[in-house]
Enzyme design. Structure first.
Site, short mmCIF file in Angstrom:
data_model
loop_
_atom_site.label_atom_id
_atom_site.label_comp_id
_atom_site.label_asym_id
_atom_site.label_seq_id
_atom_site.Cartn_x
_atom_site.Cartn_y
_atom_site.Cartn_z
N PHE A 142 0.86 -1.18 0.00
CA PHE A 142 0.00 0.00 0.00
C PHE A 142 0.90 1.23 0.00
O PHE A 142 1.60 1.50 0.98
CB PHE A 142 -0.94 0.06 1.21
CG PHE A 142 -1.84 1.26 1.14
CD1 PHE A 142 -3.02 1.22 0.41
CD2 PHE A 142 -1.50 2.44 1.77
CE1 PHE A 142 -3.84 2.34 0.31
CE2 PHE A 142 -2.31 3.57 1.68
CZ PHE A 142 -3.49 3.51 0.95
N ASP A 227 9.34 3.01 1.84
CA ASP A 227 8.19 3.84 2.15
C ASP A 227 7.96 3.78 3.66
O ASP A 227 7.39 2.83 4.18
CB ASP A 227 6.97 3.31 1.38
CG ASP A 227 5.70 4.11 1.66
OD1 ASP A 227 5.68 4.89 2.63
OD2 ASP A 227 4.72 3.93 0.91
N LYS A 256 2.76 11.80 6.84
CA LYS A 256 1.87 11.62 7.98
C LYS A 256 2.36 12.34 9.22
O LYS A 256 2.11 13.53 9.38
CB LYS A 256 1.65 10.12 8.24
CG LYS A 256 0.87 9.42 7.11
CD LYS A 256 0.46 8.04 7.49
CE LYS A 256 -0.21 7.28 6.34
NZ LYS A 256 -1.49 7.88 5.91
#
Length: 403
Positions: A142, A227, A256
């Site tokens: 993801f 990531d 984030k």
């Protein structure tokens, strides 16, 4: 006239696109690890907005930095310099060792930026024939929701109905070094992976996997892209999750928690070679690197370090996992995780994890189901031992009672 929770939910359903299926709770206030709904009920946040609020909700030092900068200068575009961008570069470089940094807004933008840059590096530096660059990715990945990213997803829900997709990606099983090695060709420019697969259910690869992948990438002149948008910035008990394997990626993606939940901020952290291929006009973002974002991100990083949140994630995460592992429930198949990135995987016959998350909500805990049978637990890194004890009582009640 006050509105009932069902009024807000009905308005969202009537006017909003139906691309989310949130739990039926309407939140209005947050502080630290706690959230309150519009009727005044308090909940322990065990999602942290998918790890975007590692520093806790409405952290006062980040809030003050945002307010101060908002009163001075918010946006100039990258057509001009501003007095916050260089300072963010220096802070990120000092923390991570990055030689080149490119700020963006969302995590998906950081991923797309890395894909563009590494392809260009492949052609201009590695010498891959034009149009032949290949990037190896992992099954169950993801990395975001853009068209380019869902094209190399293996999730049918993410892909169905959105094609055709861009070529140039090879998919291998996550954690399978032999499959990774076999997929490499002379046209391979990058290996892109999450150190721990979050959306897939907190999947941790076999010990040594990333060390061997690092050696392979070095030997074959392949860029390793990690990531760390969910796993980074303290979530796993280290600043970056790559530290658990003692490796250093060529390109690391953060986002984030880079803003502590106040503002969309992401960044591509790179060696000089990969980002060095980008020339003026070849890539950019109107809001990327704006002074408001930079001031917020600088303070978000500072409080992570100053207030010992990374170390707290390690100790409270171990305590939380131990407590969850001691719950005697026929519903639980496995408890796993690193730091405060934890999964409780349920047996399929126990019923879906969504029902357990709804039961937890009723007990004052907000957690998120993923991949049908997994409860994901990722509270803010300011969690205390008393908070964990409070949560464990409620997890015990729900997991032993059943949904």
């Amino acid at each position: 006239m006050s509105r009932l929770p069902e009024d807000y939910i009905a308005a969202e359903h009537r006017l909003g696109a139906h691309n989310y299926k949130p739990l039926d709770v309407v939140l209005t206030k947050g502080e630290g690890v706690w959230l309150w709904d519009v009727e005044g009920r308090r909940y322990l946040d065990c999602l942290s907005a998918y790890s975007a609020v590692n520093q806790g909700h409405c952290h006062p030092r980040i809030r003050d930095a945002m307010i101060e900068q908002a009163g001075k200068l918010t946006l100039t575009s990258r057509a001009f310099h501003n007095d916050q961008l260089a300072l963010l570069y220096e802070d990120l470089s000092a923390l991570t060792g990055a030689h080149k940094i490119l700020p963006m807004n969302s995590g998906a933008e950081a991923v797309e930026t890395a894909v563009k840059a590494v392809r260009k590096w492949g052609y201009e530096v590695k010498g891959v024939p034009a149009g032949k660059a290949e990037i190896i990715v992992c099954a169950n990945n993801f990395h975001g929701r853009t068209l380019g990213i869902v094209g190399f997803s293996t999730d049918p829900t993410a892909r169905a109905g959105f094609g055709p997709f861009a070529p140039g990606f090879k998919v291998v099983p996550f954690g399978d070094y032999a499959a990774l090695e076999a997929a490499v060709t002379d046209n391979t420019v990058a290996f892109l992976a999450e150190p721990i697969q979050g959306e897939a259910g907190i999947l941790i690869p076999p010990k040594g996997y990333f060390r061997k992948a690092r050696e392979l990438c070095t030997a074959r002149n392949i860029t390793m892209i990690l990531d760390e948008i969910q796993t980074g910035l303290g979530r796993t008990g280290r600043l970056l999750a790559e530290e658990h394997e003692g490796v250093e990626a060529d390109v690391t993606l953060v986002g984030k928690a880079l803003s502590g939940g106040f503002y969309p901020v992401s960044a591509v952290l790179s060696n000089s070679e990969v980002l060095g291929v980008l020339k003026p006009g070849e890539h950019g973002s109107t809001f990327g690197g704006n002074p408001l974002a930079c001031a917020v991100a600088r303070m978000a990083l500072k409080v992570l370090v100053d207030e010992g949140m990374i170390e707290n994630a390690e100790t409270k995460g171990a305590y939380f996992r131990e407590g969850l592992g001691e719950i005697r429930s026929n519903a639980v198949r496995e408890v796993r995780g690193r730091g405060l990135m934890i999964a409780v995987e349920l047996h399929p016959e126990a019923g879906g994890a969504r029902a357990y998350c709804e039961a937890l909500r009723d007990e004052g805990i907000l957690a998120k189901d993923t991949h049908d049978h997994t409860i994901r637990i990722a509270p803010p890194l300011v969690l205390t031992r008393d908070d964990v004890d409070w949560a464990l009582e409620r997890f015990d009640k729900v997991l032993t009672r059943g949904a």
